[in-house]
Structure formats: C-alpha cells, structure tokens
Design an enzyme around this catalytic site. Structure first.
Site, PDB file in Angstrom:
ATOM      1  N   ASN A   7      53.570  10.544  29.608  1.00 58.74           N
ATOM      2  CA  ASN A   7      54.589  10.640  30.657  1.00 58.74           C
ATOM      3  C   ASN A   7      54.951   9.206  31.026  1.00 58.74           C
ATOM      4  OD1 ASN A   7      56.088  10.964  32.973  1.00 58.74           O
ATOM      5  ND2 ASN A   7      54.391  11.732  34.232  1.00 58.74           N
ATOM      6  N   LYS A   9      57.180   8.154  33.044  1.00 60.24           N
ATOM      7  CA  LYS A   9      57.638   7.975  34.441  1.00 60.24           C
ATOM      8  C   LYS A   9      58.890   7.089  34.438  1.00 60.24           C
ATOM      9  CE  LYS A   9      52.919   8.813  35.821  1.00 60.24           C
ATOM     10  NZ  LYS A   9      51.827   8.621  36.771  1.00 60.24           N
ATOM     11  N   HIS A  90      55.295  17.527  38.976  1.00 62.33           N
ATOM     12  CA  HIS A  90      54.394  16.370  38.939  1.00 62.33           C
ATOM     13  C   HIS A  90      54.089  15.932  40.379  1.00 62.33           C
ATOM     14  CE1 HIS A  90      52.807  12.381  38.287  1.00 62.33           C
ATOM     15  NE2 HIS A  90      52.521  12.765  37.052  1.00 62.33           N
ATOM     16  N   GLU A  92      53.950  13.159  41.753  1.00 63.31           N
ATOM     17  CA  GLU A  92      54.869  12.143  42.307  1.00 63.31           C
ATOM     18  C   GLU A  92      56.153  12.803  42.814  1.00 63.31           C
ATOM     19  OE1 GLU A  92      54.731   9.628  38.854  1.00 63.31           O
ATOM     20  OE2 GLU A  92      52.623   9.250  39.314  1.00 63.31           O
ATOM     21  N   GLU A 162      46.119  17.792  37.127  1.00 63.28           N
ATOM     22  CA  GLU A 162      46.077  16.359  37.412  1.00 63.28           C
ATOM     23  C   GLU A 162      45.653  16.138  38.859  1.00 63.28           C
ATOM     24  OE1 GLU A 162      48.852  13.895  34.756  1.00 63.28           O
ATOM     25  OE2 GLU A 162      50.165  14.827  36.217  1.00 63.28           O
ATOM     26  N   GLY A 168      46.735   7.099  38.025  1.00 68.75           N
ATOM     27  CA  GLY A 168      47.026   5.669  38.158  1.00 68.75           C
ATOM     28  C   GLY A 168      45.964   4.884  38.915  1.00 68.75           C
ATOM     29  N   SER A 207      44.345   9.012  34.671  1.00 67.89           N
ATOM     30  CA  SER A 207      43.621   7.848  34.155  1.00 67.89           C
ATOM     31  C   SER A 207      42.956   8.080  32.789  1.00 67.89           C
ATOM     32  CB  SER A 207      42.597   7.351  35.178  1.00 67.89           C
ATOM     33  OG  SER A 207      43.261   6.906  36.343  1.00 67.89           O
TER      34      SER A 207
HETATM   35  P1  13P Z   1      47.849   7.847  34.573  1.00 63.12           P
HETATM   36  O1  13P Z   1      47.397   8.225  33.192  1.00 63.12           O
HETATM   37  O2  13P Z   1      48.548   6.529  34.632  1.00 63.12           O
HETATM   38  O3  13P Z   1      46.729   7.981  35.578  1.00 63.12           O
HETATM   39  O4  13P Z   1      48.965   8.923  35.010  1.00 63.12           O
HETATM   40  C1  13P Z   1      48.707  10.264  34.848  1.00 63.12           C
HETATM   41  C2  13P Z   1      49.944  11.027  35.071  1.00 63.12           C
HETATM   42  O5  13P Z   1      50.488  11.043  36.163  1.00 63.12           O
HETATM   43  C3  13P Z   1      50.532  11.738  33.941  1.00 63.12           C
HETATM   44  O6  13P Z   1      51.510  12.627  34.344  1.00 63.12           O
END
Ligand code: 13P
Length: 243
Positions: A7, A9, A90, A92, A162, A168, A207
């Site tokens: 992803n 982003k 997601h 976010e 997740e 992150g 992560s």
């Molecule tokens: P990270 O792998 O950077 O922690 O992000 C995970 C994520 O949000 C995938 O959708």
C-alpha cells in the site's frame, strides 16, 4: 500461497516509480502473489508495466456511484482500468478522514457491484487494544462493513487485520496474537457466510518487513498488507522471498 500486497499511500512520484518498475521486473519469486495498491493517478501505468506479474489496486473509492461529488473517484471508473482490488476502510481513512462503518459498507457495495475485489481493512486502536477490546471492535467493523452483503456476493473479498498501533510504528502484534485474531475472523466469517467464507483471505498489516514477515505470517494467515516496506522494490520483493 501467500499474498504480499503493498500500500503506497500518498508516496512515490513518476521517477521513483520508473525505478521501482525496473527493479521489480527483474525479480522472480515463486508461490507468492504480489499486489500493489497505488494512488489513482498511477494505476494505469502500474497496470500496464506490472499487471502481468502483480495484482494492481486502488487505495480508496467513492461510496457514491456518480454525480456532483467533486474530487471523488467511483468504483465504476476504477473498473474501466481493470483493477484487481481496492482498499477500503484503511485506518488512515477512518481516523484522518473520519470514514464511518456505514460509508465503508457503501464503498464495499459499490466495489462488488463493479466486480472489484474489496480489500477491507479492520483493526483496533491502541486504547482499544489496551482495554482488551480487539475482538469486540473487529466484530463490529466486520458486521457493519459487510451489512447486507450475502454469501454469493463476496467477490473474492480480502480482509486485512491491521492494528492501528502497529501501522508505521515499527511495532507489530506478536505471531500468536496475529494467529488468534485471524482464527477469530475466519470463525466469524464462517458463522456469517458458511462454506463460502473459505474463499475469503485474511492478511495481517502493521510494520511488516522482510525480517519479521516469516515469523508473523503463520499458516493460517494468508499474507501481509505492507506500507513502508513496499515503497522500495528490493525490500518489497524480499518480503515475498522470506515467507
Ligand atoms: P506499515 O507497513 O508502514 O506499518 O503500514 C501498514 C499499512 O498501513 C498498510 O496498509
């Protein structure tokens, strides 16, 4: 076979993507299905250059089918680019853009209507985790997100667990927890959809990198949704090599 889905982003640019494509094409990994969820504006390019080796998806879609919604992109439009999947819900989007379970449910319905696989993200916040509410939270997210969708409409649904606190942050849930939650999700889906639920893949995200992936992804876990470590082709490919 594990799914390793990146992803991106709101990252990358045309030049970085050209380099990514070159390195990604050089690598061959068996028994892994790679995928990339990319910003709308790069979908066509990635689909053209990597579509044969990699599933290509969008990161979001509108809950509406068409009309006066400036800046939105509909599932029908995404279907014009033959995308393989689309992220929905997601964390976010849920936290920064205040998306509700009801909106997520509408988006999933739009995707199904347009024959696009929804990659439906769920997960608890740190506070909910500390209050031991993980199962309660993901049950609510699944039941509300999939409300009104019947077993014949699942359209290769993929779920990504997740935990928000693992995204992150460099912190991951431990392998035992990931396995337990995946089992919980699969049992819940079995109750909701019976045998049809067995086609639903359940991924872990938060992560994940090439060092921790093989430990985190137990047999029950169908793969990973990867943020930061998917931005670089070598790092991304190495996750596939190591699982
Ligand atoms: P990270 O792998 O950077 O922690 O992000 C995970 C994520 O949000 C995938 O959708």
């Amino acid at each position: 076979m594990k799914y390793i889905i990146g992803n991106w982003k709101m990252n990358q640019n045309a030049k970085i993507i050209d380099n990514f494509i070159k390195s990604f094409k050089k690598n061959k990994v068996n028994n892994v299905k790679f995928g990339l969820a990319v910003p709308y504006v790069y979908i066509e390019k990635i689909k053209k250059k990597l579509g044969k080796t990699c599933l290509v998806g969008a990161e979001n879609c509108s809950e509406y089918s068409s009309g006066a919604y400036t800046g939105e992109v509909s599932a029908e439009m995404l279907a014009d680019f033959n995308i393989d999947f689309c992220l929905v819900g997601h964390s976010e989007r849920r936290t920064i853009f205040a998306e509700t379970d009801e909106q997520i449910n509408e988006k999933i319905k739009q995707l199904i209507k347009n024959k696009i696989t929804p990659l439906f993200c769920i997960g608890e916040t740190l506070k909910e985790y500390e209050n031991k509410e993980t199962k309660k939270v993901i049950k609510k997210q699944i039941e509300k997100g999939l409300k009104g969708i019947n077993a014949s409409e699942l359209n290769n649904l993929i779920i990504a667990y997740e935990p928000v606190w693992a995204i992150g942050t460099g912190k991951t849930a431990d392998a035992k927890t990931i396995n337990n939650i995946t089992e919980y999700i699969k049992n819940l889906l079995l109750k909701m959809y019976g045998e049809n639920s067995k086609s639903i893949k359940v991924l872990y995200g938060g992560s994940v990198n090439s060092e921790n992936a093989s430990n985190l992804l137990t047999d029950l876990v169908d793969g990973a949704l990867v943020g930061g470590a998917s931005l670089n082709a070598e790092k991304f490919i190495n996750i596939g090599r190591n699982v």
